[in-house]
Design a protein around this motif. Sequence first.
Motif, short mmCIF file in Angstrom:
data_model
loop_
_atom_site.label_atom_id
_atom_site.label_comp_id
_atom_site.label_asym_id
_atom_site.label_seq_id
_atom_site.Cartn_x
_atom_site.Cartn_y
_atom_site.Cartn_z
N GLY A 140 0.81 -1.21 0.00
CA GLY A 140 0.00 0.00 0.00
C GLY A 140 0.84 1.25 0.00
O GLY A 140 0.52 2.26 -0.67
N LEU A 141 1.94 1.22 0.73
CA LEU A 141 2.83 2.37 0.81
C LEU A 141 3.47 2.65 -0.55
O LEU A 141 3.56 3.80 -1.00
CB LEU A 141 3.91 2.11 1.87
CG LEU A 141 4.77 3.28 2.32
CD1 LEU A 141 3.93 4.39 2.93
CD2 LEU A 141 5.81 2.80 3.32
N ILE A 142 3.89 1.59 -1.22
CA ILE A 142 4.50 1.74 -2.54
C ILE A 142 3.48 2.26 -3.55
O ILE A 142 3.77 3.14 -4.38
CB ILE A 142 5.09 0.40 -3.02
CG1 ILE A 142 6.29 0.02 -2.14
CG2 ILE A 142 5.50 0.47 -4.48
CD1 ILE A 142 6.82 -1.37 -2.39
N GLU A 143 2.25 1.73 -3.48
CA GLU A 143 1.21 2.17 -4.41
C GLU A 143 0.89 3.64 -4.20
O GLU A 143 0.69 4.40 -5.17
CB GLU A 143 -0.05 1.32 -4.22
CG GLU A 143 -1.24 1.74 -5.05
CD GLU A 143 -1.04 1.63 -6.55
OE1 GLU A 143 -1.92 2.10 -7.29
OE2 GLU A 143 0.01 1.10 -6.99
N ALA A 144 0.83 4.08 -2.95
CA ALA A 144 0.57 5.49 -2.67
C ALA A 144 1.66 6.37 -3.26
O ALA A 144 1.37 7.42 -3.87
CB ALA A 144 0.46 5.72 -1.16
N GLY A 145 2.90 5.96 -3.12
CA GLY A 145 4.00 6.72 -3.69
C GLY A 145 3.90 6.80 -5.21
O GLY A 145 4.17 7.85 -5.81
N ARG A 146 3.51 5.70 -5.83
CA ARG A 146 3.36 5.68 -7.29
C ARG A 146 2.28 6.66 -7.74
O ARG A 146 2.45 7.39 -8.73
CB ARG A 146 3.02 4.26 -7.76
CG ARG A 146 2.97 4.10 -9.27
CD ARG A 146 2.44 2.73 -9.66
NE ARG A 146 1.02 2.59 -9.35
CZ ARG A 146 0.04 3.06 -10.12
NH1 ARG A 146 0.32 3.73 -11.23
NH2 ARG A 146 -1.23 2.88 -9.77
N VAL A 151 1.01 12.40 -10.21
CA VAL A 151 0.43 13.75 -10.31
C VAL A 151 1.44 14.84 -9.97
O VAL A 151 1.09 16.02 -9.94
CB VAL A 151 -0.82 13.88 -9.41
CG1 VAL A 151 -1.89 12.88 -9.82
CG2 VAL A 151 -0.46 13.71 -7.93
N GLY A 152 2.66 14.44 -9.68
CA GLY A 152 3.70 15.43 -9.41
C GLY A 152 3.75 15.97 -7.99
O GLY A 152 4.31 17.04 -7.76
N LYS A 167 15.88 9.89 3.00
CA LYS A 167 16.27 10.91 2.04
C LYS A 167 15.17 11.96 1.86
O LYS A 167 13.98 11.66 1.91
CB LYS A 167 16.56 10.23 0.70
CG LYS A 167 17.25 11.12 -0.33
CD LYS A 167 17.46 10.34 -1.63
CE LYS A 167 18.25 9.07 -1.41
NZ LYS A 167 18.45 8.34 -2.69
N ALA A 168 15.59 13.17 1.61
CA ALA A 168 14.64 14.27 1.40
C ALA A 168 13.95 14.14 0.05
O ALA A 168 14.55 13.70 -0.94
CB ALA A 168 15.37 15.61 1.47
N GLY A 169 12.67 14.53 0.03
CA GLY A 169 12.00 14.77 -1.24
C GLY A 169 12.29 16.20 -1.63
O GLY A 169 12.24 17.11 -0.78
N ILE A 170 12.62 16.45 -2.87
CA ILE A 170 13.04 17.79 -3.30
C ILE A 170 12.16 18.27 -4.44
O ILE A 170 11.93 17.56 -5.42
CB ILE A 170 14.52 17.80 -3.72
CG1 ILE A 170 15.40 17.42 -2.52
CG2 ILE A 170 14.91 19.16 -4.29
CD1 ILE A 170 16.89 17.41 -2.83
N MET A 171 11.67 19.50 -4.29
CA MET A 171 10.83 20.13 -5.31
C MET A 171 11.56 21.35 -5.86
O MET A 171 12.00 22.21 -5.11
CB MET A 171 9.49 20.55 -4.70
CG MET A 171 8.59 21.26 -5.69
SD MET A 171 7.00 21.70 -4.94
CE MET A 171 6.25 22.61 -6.31
#
Length: 474
Positions: A140-146, A151-152, A167-171
């Motif tokens: 479920g966690l992987i699917e949510a990330g996908r 949608v960006g 690790k940080a997510g970077i925008m």
Amino acid sequence: MTKFSRRFALALLGSTAACGPVLAQAKLSNEPQDYLKAPARPSSIKGPFSLVAIGDLLNSRPTADNPDPQYQKALAIVRGGDVAIGNREGVILDLPSFKGQPYGPGQMYGEASLAGDMKAMGVDMVSMANNHSTDWGWEGLIEAGRLLDGVGIVHAGSGMTLADARKAGIMATPKGKVALVSAASTFKVNAGANDAFAEGVPARPGISVLRLRKVNLVNAEQMAAVRALASERASPLAPAPKPDARDVSFGDQIYRLVPGSGPRIAYEMELYDQAALLRAVREAKAAADLVVFTIHAHESPTGLDDDTPAPPDFLLTLFHQCVDAGADVILGGGPHALRGIEIYKGKPVLYGMGLFMLKAQIKAAQETAFRMWPDIDGGPPKPKPGAAASDGGTPPRWLEGVIAVVDYDARGREKQIRLYPIDLTGGGERALRGLPRLAQGQTATRILEQLQTDSASFGTQIRILDGMGLIQIR
């Protein structure tokens, strides 16, 4: 590390030669101070810039197109910033086609369409580390990330390995890069991600966790009772404590003598996790212009969830250290209720963001049903279809929150924090209950005055101007 952790690590090193090289190759310090020695690099975001912070997104179905004017006014604030960050409580997935399984008591559920709905709300980045992250397992966690990737929406706090989860997510924005580092100190069993460790032991998907050692602080009379009971039930594996012991382990609990203490709880951070989070902040600052750190922490000084606006002791230490390591904004979450705000070395520290939305449906696996409704007269009743977390019995403090906007001036320096109070009661309309609507009149004043009180102990002054709170930083 705790004593147990050190003994366990030594046992691993002594029992298997394979682990030795793995630990040696990592070359990672478990001393938090190692990541605080050098001064933190200042923010390099290009101003003017505004960062919007919202609380927990606890909803199961799309709401962005709800026409209620006060709700749309709240969303306009979220959309009006350069970057908006929140906590995605639980995962999102298409349940009919989902191939994974539910785990633990109660499954927070969000439809797959929520990814696009959050984007439509104006949400740009979310934390995925919380106590509902693995309600539907790592699948479920992987699917949510996908779905979020699709949608960006940038996310942090989860991954296929522990290194990924830390690790940080970077925008990237026209004014610079924003990094999000996320973790949870409250989480379900086996929620933590693992790196590949020894030969033949693979990595495990999960979230970034901060393990804690809970310590019950007791007075002399209480400690005497604990020592007596621990001595009475002593065994070769759990020897009796010394008559003058100030720390006693008994019944999976730790008790510490603090003369004159009332019932209180202290928390000690696992040094490896603490150091890893500070390292993640350092690395994020090297890769981005502005760093935000968030943690989902239901812990409180009394050990009871949501009962006090005071944050637990470890958060004060961790948040200050994260700023010292390079974080520019700190967002606490978990209790679903607001906590105070501090300005530490010019950086906003929001100890509890509370809820942004409360329209969540919780599914019940069989183990949940049997736990909640014992097998009487042929079996447990089925949960009411479509029951939402916002249906009755909700603590009043959960239904009041804020949208916080951190403004940076033309030079990219912190200037002020705007606090827009939100009301989740729905104004008596059931269909609107749980939606964040801009609070009005006395409700707005009450929310901001309570936040004034809760922030006063940090030396923070909040001015109330036309139903909005304002904290001047520079």
